[in-house]
Motif scaffolding. Sequence first.
Motif, PDB file in Angstrom:
ATOM      1  N   HIS A 165     100.764  61.220  23.075  1.00 28.04           N
ATOM      2  CA  HIS A 165      99.899  61.851  22.075  1.00 28.04           C
ATOM      3  C   HIS A 165      99.769  61.025  20.801  1.00 28.04           C
ATOM      4  O   HIS A 165      98.941  61.333  19.940  1.00 28.04           O
ATOM      5  CB  HIS A 165     100.412  63.250  21.723  1.00 28.04           C
ATOM      6  N   THR A 166     100.593  59.996  20.639  1.00 31.83           N
ATOM      7  CA  THR A 166     100.503  59.151  19.451  1.00 31.83           C
ATOM      8  C   THR A 166      99.418  58.091  19.582  1.00 31.83           C
ATOM      9  O   THR A 166      99.214  57.297  18.662  1.00 31.83           O
ATOM     10  CB  THR A 166     101.847  58.459  19.182  1.00 31.83           C
ATOM     11  N   LEU A 167      98.719  58.062  20.700  1.00 32.32           N
ATOM     12  CA  LEU A 167      97.620  57.118  20.897  1.00 32.32           C
ATOM     13  C   LEU A 167      96.539  57.357  19.848  1.00 32.32           C
ATOM     14  O   LEU A 167      96.126  58.497  19.622  1.00 32.32           O
ATOM     15  CB  LEU A 167      97.052  57.324  22.306  1.00 32.32           C
ATOM     16  N   SER A 168      96.067  56.276  19.220  1.00 37.95           N
ATOM     17  CA  SER A 168      95.048  56.432  18.171  1.00 37.95           C
ATOM     18  C   SER A 168      94.081  55.260  18.218  1.00 37.95           C
ATOM     19  O   SER A 168      94.460  54.139  18.612  1.00 37.95           O
ATOM     20  CB  SER A 168      95.710  56.503  16.786  1.00 37.95           C
ATOM     21  N   PRO A 169      92.809  55.471  17.838  1.00 36.57           N
ATOM     22  CA  PRO A 169      91.808  54.394  17.862  1.00 36.57           C
ATOM     23  C   PRO A 169      92.243  53.205  17.016  1.00 36.57           C
ATOM     24  O   PRO A 169      92.805  53.360  15.934  1.00 36.57           O
ATOM     25  CB  PRO A 169      90.554  55.072  17.290  1.00 36.57           C
ATOM     26  N   GLY A 170      91.968  52.010  17.547  1.00 36.54           N
ATOM     27  CA  GLY A 170      92.323  50.782  16.846  1.00 36.54           C
ATOM     28  C   GLY A 170      93.706  50.274  17.191  1.00 36.54           C
ATOM     29  O   GLY A 170      94.045  49.132  16.861  1.00 36.54           O
ATOM     30  N   GLN A 171      94.514  51.081  17.832  1.00 37.09           N
ATOM     31  CA  GLN A 171      95.872  50.680  18.186  1.00 37.09           C
ATOM     32  C   GLN A 171      95.833  49.595  19.264  1.00 37.09           C
ATOM     33  O   GLN A 171      95.054  49.665  20.209  1.00 37.09           O
ATOM     34  CB  GLN A 171      96.634  51.909  18.693  1.00 37.09           C
ATOM     35  N   GLU A 172      96.664  48.582  19.132  1.00 35.65           N
ATOM     36  CA  GLU A 172      96.748  47.498  20.108  1.00 35.65           C
ATOM     37  C   GLU A 172      97.823  47.830  21.133  1.00 35.65           C
ATOM     38  O   GLU A 172      98.973  48.076  20.785  1.00 35.65           O
ATOM     39  CB  GLU A 172      97.061  46.165  19.430  1.00 35.65           C
ATOM     40  N   LEU A 173      97.439  47.803  22.396  1.00 36.69           N
ATOM     41  CA  LEU A 173      98.370  48.128  23.475  1.00 36.69           C
ATOM     42  C   LEU A 173      98.630  46.910  24.347  1.00 36.69           C
ATOM     43  O   LEU A 173      97.743  46.080  24.575  1.00 36.69           O
ATOM     44  CB  LEU A 173      97.805  49.250  24.359  1.00 36.69           C
ATOM     45  N   ASN A 174      99.865  46.810  24.843  1.00 36.44           N
ATOM     46  CA  ASN A 174     100.204  45.805  25.842  1.00 36.44           C
ATOM     47  C   ASN A 174      99.801  46.336  27.216  1.00 36.44           C
ATOM     48  O   ASN A 174     100.202  47.439  27.602  1.00 36.44           O
ATOM     49  CB  ASN A 174     101.705  45.512  25.837  1.00 36.44           C
ATOM     50  N   ILE A 175      99.018  45.569  27.963  1.00 31.61           N
ATOM     51  CA  ILE A 175      98.627  45.954  29.316  1.00 31.61           C
ATOM     52  C   ILE A 175      99.355  45.040  30.295  1.00 31.61           C
ATOM     53  O   ILE A 175      99.063  43.843  30.386  1.00 31.61           O
ATOM     54  CB  ILE A 175      97.099  45.857  29.523  1.00 31.61           C
ATOM     55  N   LEU A 176     100.321  45.604  30.997  1.00 30.16           N
ATOM     56  CA  LEU A 176     101.119  44.822  31.929  1.00 30.16           C
ATOM     57  C   LEU A 176     100.291  44.426  33.151  1.00 30.16           C
ATOM     58  O   LEU A 176      99.348  45.124  33.525  1.00 30.16           O
ATOM     59  CB  LEU A 176     102.348  45.614  32.378  1.00 30.16           C
ATOM     60  N   PRO A 177     100.654  43.332  33.814  1.00 29.88           N
ATOM     61  CA  PRO A 177      99.918  42.919  35.017  1.00 29.88           C
ATOM     62  C   PRO A 177     100.336  43.679  36.263  1.00 29.88           C
ATOM     63  O   PRO A 177      99.697  43.557  37.310  1.00 29.88           O
ATOM     64  CB  PRO A 177     100.264  41.430  35.135  1.00 29.88           C
ATOM     65  N   VAL A 178     101.409  44.451  36.168  1.00 29.16           N
ATOM     66  CA  VAL A 178     101.946  45.159  37.324  1.00 29.16           C
ATOM     67  C   VAL A 178     102.592  46.447  36.826  1.00 29.16           C
ATOM     68  O   VAL A 178     103.009  46.538  35.660  1.00 29.16           O
ATOM     69  CB  VAL A 178     102.973  44.271  38.064  1.00 29.16           C
ATOM     70  N   ASP A 179     102.671  47.442  37.693  1.00 34.20           N
ATOM     71  CA  ASP A 179     103.349  48.676  37.313  1.00 34.20           C
ATOM     72  C   ASP A 179     104.822  48.405  37.035  1.00 34.20           C
ATOM     73  O   ASP A 179     105.506  47.733  37.817  1.00 34.20           O
ATOM     74  CB  ASP A 179     103.219  49.719  38.433  1.00 34.20           C
ATOM     75  N   GLY A 180     105.298  48.947  35.930  1.00 35.65           N
ATOM     76  CA  GLY A 180     106.682  48.730  35.544  1.00 35.65           C
ATOM     77  C   GLY A 180     106.867  48.998  34.066  1.00 35.65           C
ATOM     78  O   GLY A 180     106.186  49.848  33.485  1.00 35.65           O
ATOM     79  N   ALA A 181     107.772  48.253  33.438  1.00 39.02           N
ATOM     80  CA  ALA A 181     108.087  48.457  32.022  1.00 39.02           C
ATOM     81  C   ALA A 181     108.162  47.113  31.315  1.00 39.02           C
ATOM     82  O   ALA A 181     108.203  46.052  31.944  1.00 39.02           O
ATOM     83  CB  ALA A 181     109.404  49.207  31.878  1.00 39.02           C
ATOM     84  N   LEU A 182     108.176  47.180  29.992  1.00 37.13           N
ATOM     85  CA  LEU A 182     108.276  45.984  29.155  1.00 37.13           C
ATOM     86  C   LEU A 182     109.539  46.095  28.317  1.00 37.13           C
ATOM     87  O   LEU A 182     109.833  47.153  27.751  1.00 37.13           O
ATOM     88  CB  LEU A 182     107.045  45.874  28.257  1.00 37.13           C
ATOM     89  N   HIS A 183     110.286  44.990  28.254  1.00 35.81           N
ATOM     90  CA  HIS A 183     111.541  44.993  27.504  1.00 35.81           C
ATOM     91  C   HIS A 183     111.576  43.802  26.561  1.00 35.81           C
ATOM     92  O   HIS A 183     111.322  42.666  26.964  1.00 35.81           O
ATOM     93  CB  HIS A 183     112.730  44.922  28.464  1.00 35.81           C
ATOM     94  N   GLU A 184     111.881  44.077  25.295  1.00 35.49           N
ATOM     95  CA  GLU A 184     112.057  43.004  24.318  1.00 35.49           C
ATOM     96  C   GLU A 184     113.540  42.698  24.199  1.00 35.49           C
ATOM     97  O   GLU A 184     114.346  43.567  23.873  1.00 35.49           O
ATOM     98  CB  GLU A 184     111.473  43.400  22.963  1.00 35.49           C
ATOM     99  N   TRP A 185     113.864  41.428  24.457  1.00 39.00           N
ATOM    100  CA  TRP A 185     115.281  41.035  24.561  1.00 39.00           C
ATOM    101  C   TRP A 185     115.968  41.027  23.198  1.00 39.00           C
ATOM    102  O   TRP A 185     115.379  40.649  22.187  1.00 39.00           O
ATOM    103  CB  TRP A 185     115.376  39.645  25.176  1.00 39.00           C
ATOM    104  N   SER A 186     117.221  41.489  23.200  1.00 36.02           N
ATOM    105  CA  SER A 186     118.048  41.496  21.989  1.00 36.02           C
ATOM    106  C   SER A 186     119.319  40.702  22.244  1.00 36.02           C
ATOM    107  O   SER A 186     119.746  40.525  23.396  1.00 36.02           O
ATOM    108  CB  SER A 186     118.412  42.930  21.590  1.00 36.02           C
ATOM    109  N   ASP A 187     119.923  40.215  21.173  1.00 33.28           N
ATOM    110  CA  ASP A 187     121.170  39.455  21.298  1.00 33.28           C
ATOM    111  C   ASP A 187     122.252  40.309  21.947  1.00 33.28           C
ATOM    112  O   ASP A 187     122.391  41.505  21.650  1.00 33.28           O
ATOM    113  CB  ASP A 187     121.639  38.978  19.917  1.00 33.28           C
ATOM    114  N   GLY A 188     123.033  39.667  22.811  1.00 32.77           N
ATOM    115  CA  GLY A 188     124.157  40.349  23.441  1.00 32.77           C
ATOM    116  C   GLY A 188     123.799  41.103  24.715  1.00 32.77           C
ATOM    117  O   GLY A 188     124.696  41.670  25.355  1.00 32.77           O
ATOM    118  N   GLU A 189     122.534  41.128  25.094  1.00 32.58           N
ATOM    119  CA  GLU A 189     122.159  41.849  26.312  1.00 32.58           C
ATOM    120  C   GLU A 189     122.449  41.015  27.553  1.00 32.58           C
ATOM    121  O   GLU A 189     122.464  39.777  27.518  1.00 32.58           O
ATOM    122  CB  GLU A 189     120.678  42.239  26.280  1.00 32.58           C
ATOM    123  N   ASN A 190     122.658  41.720  28.661  1.00 29.92           N
ATOM    124  CA  ASN A 190     122.955  41.088  29.938  1.00 29.92           C
ATOM    125  C   ASN A 190     121.888  41.501  30.938  1.00 29.92           C
ATOM    126  O   ASN A 190     121.496  42.669  30.999  1.00 29.92           O
ATOM    127  CB  ASN A 190     124.356  41.519  30.413  1.00 29.92           C
TER     128      ASN A 190
END
Length: 395
Positions: A165-190
């Motif tokens: 419901h937070t979708l709003s006009p003008g918002q930039e969305l990431n469109i993945l090439p495949v069904d799944g999820a997007l993860h931004e890597w952080s220090d210390g992750e495995n």
Amino acid sequence: MSENPSEPQEPNGAPRRLPRRRTLGEVWAEIGQRGLRETLGRYASHAALLAIIGVGVWAARSGLITLPTTPFLTQGAEAVEVTPTAFISALKLADLPIFKPASGAGGAIARTTELHTVMPERPRLKIVQYAVQAGDTLFGIADQFGLKPATILWGNWDSLSGDPHTLSPGQELNILPVDGALHEWSDGENLERVATFYGVTAQDILEWPGNDFDPAEDPATLTIQSGTVVIVPGGTRETPTWKTPRIPRSNPASAKILGPGACGQVVDGPIGTGSFVWPTASKWISGYTYDPATHPAIDLGGSIGTSIFASDTGVVVYSGWNDWGYGYVVVIDHGNGWQTLYAHLSTINVGCGQAVFQGGTIAGMGCTGNCSGPHVHFEMMSDAYGKVNPVNFLP
């Protein structure tokens, strides 16, 4: 005694009567009475056919059937000597006449040569950006790119705050090439732990070509720079339940995290019938339908102020503003393991602890909170089944 000694006699000396011989017609009539005419007819026709074939084979083998060696001529005709056609040598390009295309309205259409190769469309491996347009929904955007609605949500988890419901006009969305999820890597992750969080294997992430990883890398020692965006093909996330938790009659104050609409002590009230009615006069589902991963509810469209009805009898355990994008909300506990939630309201007609009855007006439709048009966000929660698709329980 009979004068003819050869004539058979009865024991009493009387001459014996010989049986009368039947005619062919009488025999045929008796065969017809017994229903054997059709059978005998088939046998006879088969026998005749076999006889004809046998005679033909015998005649062919005996040389009685031969083709004429001289041409057949009609009376008065003369025989024509057949001569073989002379071999035509292969034509050369110079032997062909010059082509002159016709002109004018009645002429032929000249064919043009176009050197064009149709290349098959290659699968997309990288993320693309999409600017939200007015009237867009998560479901419509997903359908446009051939993805699941959950993929749009999980690919933009932080920007959408986990709420479509937070979708709003003008918002930039990431469109993945495949069904799944997007993860931004952080220090210390495995990589192994990240893969487990999304319900996939580390190899699934390594082998996706768009991540530019070496599939032969050891997940335990792989170093990924902080801030790197990683595609998790087939990955999923859990929908947060803290936005609309179960609010018991015995402790409605547990919903204080939702906002100022939380109730204090509630006195017990009527129990629901166990059957439900539509909360609006219209059954038009606008924008968002039910999706357990992204939208565990249905959105019923209408106009500002349209009456909202209690889907079943119960007690109000939340009435007021919701801080998590739902605007003005009413939650009814039906006392039999069921609760219903009504969100994005413009007005509220009932208060905390109030008894409501099925079909009674409890609020007016609106567009408060994160909303793109007048509608009521309607959820049904069960202690036994969790959040269910309301359509499956409405008449």
